[in-house]
Write a protein that holds these residues in place. Structure first.
Motif, PDB file in Angstrom:
ATOM      1  N   GLN A 158       0.884  -1.270  -0.015  1.00 51.02           N
ATOM      2  CA  GLN A 158       0.028  -0.054  -0.094  1.00 51.02           C
ATOM      3  C   GLN A 158       0.993   1.499   0.179  1.00 51.02           C
ATOM      4  O   GLN A 158       0.427   2.194  -0.700  1.00 51.02           O
ATOM      5  N   GLU A 159       2.012   1.103   0.632  1.00 50.65           N
ATOM      6  CA  GLU A 159       2.792   2.476   0.795  1.00 50.65           C
ATOM      7  C   GLU A 159       3.511   2.592  -0.505  1.00 50.65           C
ATOM      8  O   GLU A 159       3.428   3.595  -1.099  1.00 50.65           O
ATOM      9  N   ASP A 185       2.268   1.647  -3.327  1.00 52.26           N
ATOM     10  CA  ASP A 185       0.954   2.180  -4.337  1.00 52.26           C
ATOM     11  C   ASP A 185       0.707   3.970  -4.213  1.00 52.26           C
ATOM     12  O   ASP A 185       0.779   4.392  -5.121  1.00 52.26           O
ATOM     13  N   GLU A 186       0.905   4.122  -2.792  1.00 47.36           N
ATOM     14  CA  GLU A 186       0.663   5.658  -2.511  1.00 47.36           C
ATOM     15  C   GLU A 186       1.774   6.502  -3.080  1.00 47.36           C
ATOM     16  O   GLU A 186       1.699   7.445  -3.939  1.00 47.36           O
ATOM     17  N   TYR A 220       8.695   5.816   0.596  1.00 48.25           N
ATOM     18  CA  TYR A 220       7.512   6.398   1.452  1.00 48.25           C
ATOM     19  C   TYR A 220       8.308   7.040   2.932  1.00 48.25           C
ATOM     20  O   TYR A 220       7.626   7.740   3.511  1.00 48.25           O
ATOM     21  N   ILE A 225       2.724  12.140   1.130  1.00 46.94           N
ATOM     22  CA  ILE A 225       1.475  11.308   1.183  1.00 46.94           C
ATOM     23  C   ILE A 225       0.449  11.665   2.031  1.00 46.94           C
ATOM     24  O   ILE A 225      -0.786  11.731   1.503  1.00 46.94           O
ATOM     25  N   ARG A 232      -1.583  14.449   0.427  1.00 48.95           N
ATOM     26  CA  ARG A 232      -2.281  13.843  -0.764  1.00 48.95           C
ATOM     27  C   ARG A 232      -3.234  13.310   0.018  1.00 48.95           C
ATOM     28  O   ARG A 232      -4.543  13.472  -0.821  1.00 48.95           O
ATOM     29  N   ARG A 233      -3.460  12.694   0.888  1.00 45.42           N
ATOM     30  CA  ARG A 233      -4.505  12.133   1.649  1.00 45.42           C
ATOM     31  C   ARG A 233      -5.401  13.309   2.088  1.00 45.42           C
ATOM     32  O   ARG A 233      -6.600  13.290   1.864  1.00 45.42           O
TER      33      ARG A 233
END
Length: 515
Positions: free
Chosen positions: A388-389, A391-392, A409, A416, A419-420
């Motif tokens: 998941q890291e 992917d982000e 990451y 990140i 961005r969230r």
């Protein structure tokens, strides 16, 4: 000739387990033996114990013939059987491979003989070394320098004689692929189109500007499928026996490439399945890591997307390149999952992962765009979270400026997070009536710069002079704007929680369009 490690990785897809003598994984297997009733001491690095279901008897046969490993198909399976097999193997110095009783000996023998006796390492890491011998043989018969390439113009083998070579051929061999400028030249001349359409050899005239003497090329094809091509240097088109030798040689090359691809595809499938199990979460992750031949150490997950006119072809090409070469000679293990190539790499250094991405990109066509993201270091059990890291970070890289370094990451967690926050702001989760929202609307309607002023003041921790310097105005201007803002909406700048909330809100809407 392959290592036991590679054989175990492939046979794992057939339910085979390695028990005992784990240090033998690095041993080379050059021969296979299958003892029978008249000869229980048949010699070979790998023994196929077809005549027995007894592990003890199979290990005795292997020890007597000084085999490195023995493959046995016991009558039963289970933890107790594996434990007994490991004990026997350690006692006799033999690696015991236990096959699933449901798998037939014909299947096992077919895979084993194919891998041990036909797998050879080439310049590209796969395929039979006798491609080089074939190139030498063709060069001797035809009298020109021979190069064998796959359908992506990567060099698989070449003749040892350089007397009939030219600068273009030398450059191709050193780079292990045809340079882009030569590929463009051949495309302009229609060489690749003619090779794809016919089995007849095609003549390419000399081009001194590209360091190219004349040469002929012929497709290596299996049925209608193009597998690669064979090139030979020559001043004029070949005729007679030389032309027939080139055509026959192309058919022989096609047979080699088919065998090589069958072995490679099997390995890729096994490897990809194991990597996906790790990324999705596996209860036996330590066992899977061992089957992949990776050490149990901190790892990073790399997520890659390749873009070109044909996106699916680009991704498959990237996957093929990432898995080219024997497992033990590659730093990571890879899988295709959805529209993303994932690679698990044993390293704690983000730069090592970036160097792998650079090397991958370098082997792909120049017009192909590659975006990538790198997770923080993770233990085996943390690989699903690391995916998941990655992917982000991949999404962050895809939205970055051209030429940006692939983010990791642990180095880009702040980007990140922001961005969230911006994603949350786009879904309407930010307060519509807070100070920041009110000032945004005021700026839009009246052309004021209140939001920029508030951001500068907060980021400067209340230092008027520093905020004014960032804005390019006088400190009194900042003071006056703050007073006007406070008249529009209560800012409560003396409240630490309110200041923190406004900083978060400003970060969330920082890149949002102003309406």
């Amino acid at each position: 000739m392959i290592t036991l490690d590679r054989l175990v990785n492939v046979l794992g897809g057939y339910g085979v387990r390695l028990c005992g003598n784990p240090e033998a994984r690095s041993a080379w297997l050059r021969s296979v033996a299958m003892p029978d009733a008249t000869d229980r001491h048949a010699a070979g690095d790998l023994l196929l114990a077809v005549g027995t279901t007894s592990i003890a008897e199979a290990v005795e046969w292997a020890a007597a013939s000084r085999a490195t490993a023995v493959l046995v198909r016991p009558a039963e399976s289970g933890a107790d059987v594996e434990r007994d097999a490991a004990a026997l193997g350690d006692r006799h110095g033999v690696a015991v491979l236990l096959a699933d009783p449901a798998v037939s000996w014909s299947q096992l023998a077919g895979v084993v003989y194919g891998l041990v006796l036909e797998s050879r390492e080439t310049a590209s890491g796969r395929g039979p070394t006798d491609l080089f011998a074939l190139a030498d043989s063709l060069a001797d018969v035809i009298g020109g320098a021979v190069t064998i390439e796959d359908r992506h113009s990567r060099v698989l083998a070449y003749s040892r004689s350089q007397q009939a070579g030219d600068p273009a051929r030398l450059e191709t061999i050193l780079a292990r692929r045809v340079p882009d400028r030569l590929r463009e030249l051949f495309q302009e001349q229609g060489v690749f189109a003619r090779l794809a359409a016919t089995d007849e050899p095609v003549f390419v005239p000399a081009d001194a500007g590209h360091g190219l003497t004349g040469r002929m090329a012929v497709a290596a094809r299996a049925g209608r499928e193009l597998l690669g091509w064979v090139w030979v240097t020559c001043e004029r088109p070949l005729t007679g026996a030389h032309l027939r030798a080139l055509a026959d040689g192309a058919r022989t090359v096609a047979l080699h490439l088919l065998r090589s691809r069958a072995s490679a595809d099997l390995e890729r499938q096994v490897e990809s399945d194991l990597v996906i199990r790790l990324l999705e979460g596996s209860s036996d992750a330590e066992t899977v890591i061992s089957r992949l031949g990776l050490a149990p150490q901190p790892m990073r997950v790399i997520a890659v997307r390749a873009h070109t006119a044909d996106r699916h072809a680009a991704l498959l090409l990237a996957f093929e390149q990432a898995t080219t070469g024997f497992g033990w000679s590659r730093p990571g293990r890879s899988a295709l999952l959805g529209d993303t190539l994932y690679t698990i790499m044993p390293t704690e250094q983000a730069d090592a992962a970036r160097q792998w991405i650079i090397a991958l990109h370098r082997e792909l066509p120049a017009q192909m765009h590659v975006a990538a993201g790198i997770s923080a270091p993770a233990e085996v059990a943390e690989l699903p979270a690391a995916r998941q890291e990655a992917d982000e970070c991949l999404a962050l890289h895809e939205s970055a400026r051209p030429g940006a370094v692939p983010p990791a990451y642990d180095e880009s967690w702040d980007d990140i997070l922001l961005r969230r926050l911006r994603a949350a702001a786009r879904t309407g989760r930010t307060p519509a009536r807070g100070p920041v929202s009110t000032l945004l609307r005021h700026d839009t309607r009246h052309g004021t710069g209140f939001v920029a002023t508030l951001r500068a003041w907060l980021m400067s921790q209340g230092d008027l002079a520093l905020a004014a310097e960032q804005l390019g105005v006088h400190p009194n201007t900042v003071r006056n704007r703050l007073r006007k803002m406070d008249g529009l909406v209560p800012l409560d700048l003396n409240d630490g929680r309110k200041r923190l909330a406004m900083i978060i809100m400003l970060a969330a809407v920082e890149d949002e369009p102003r309406h």
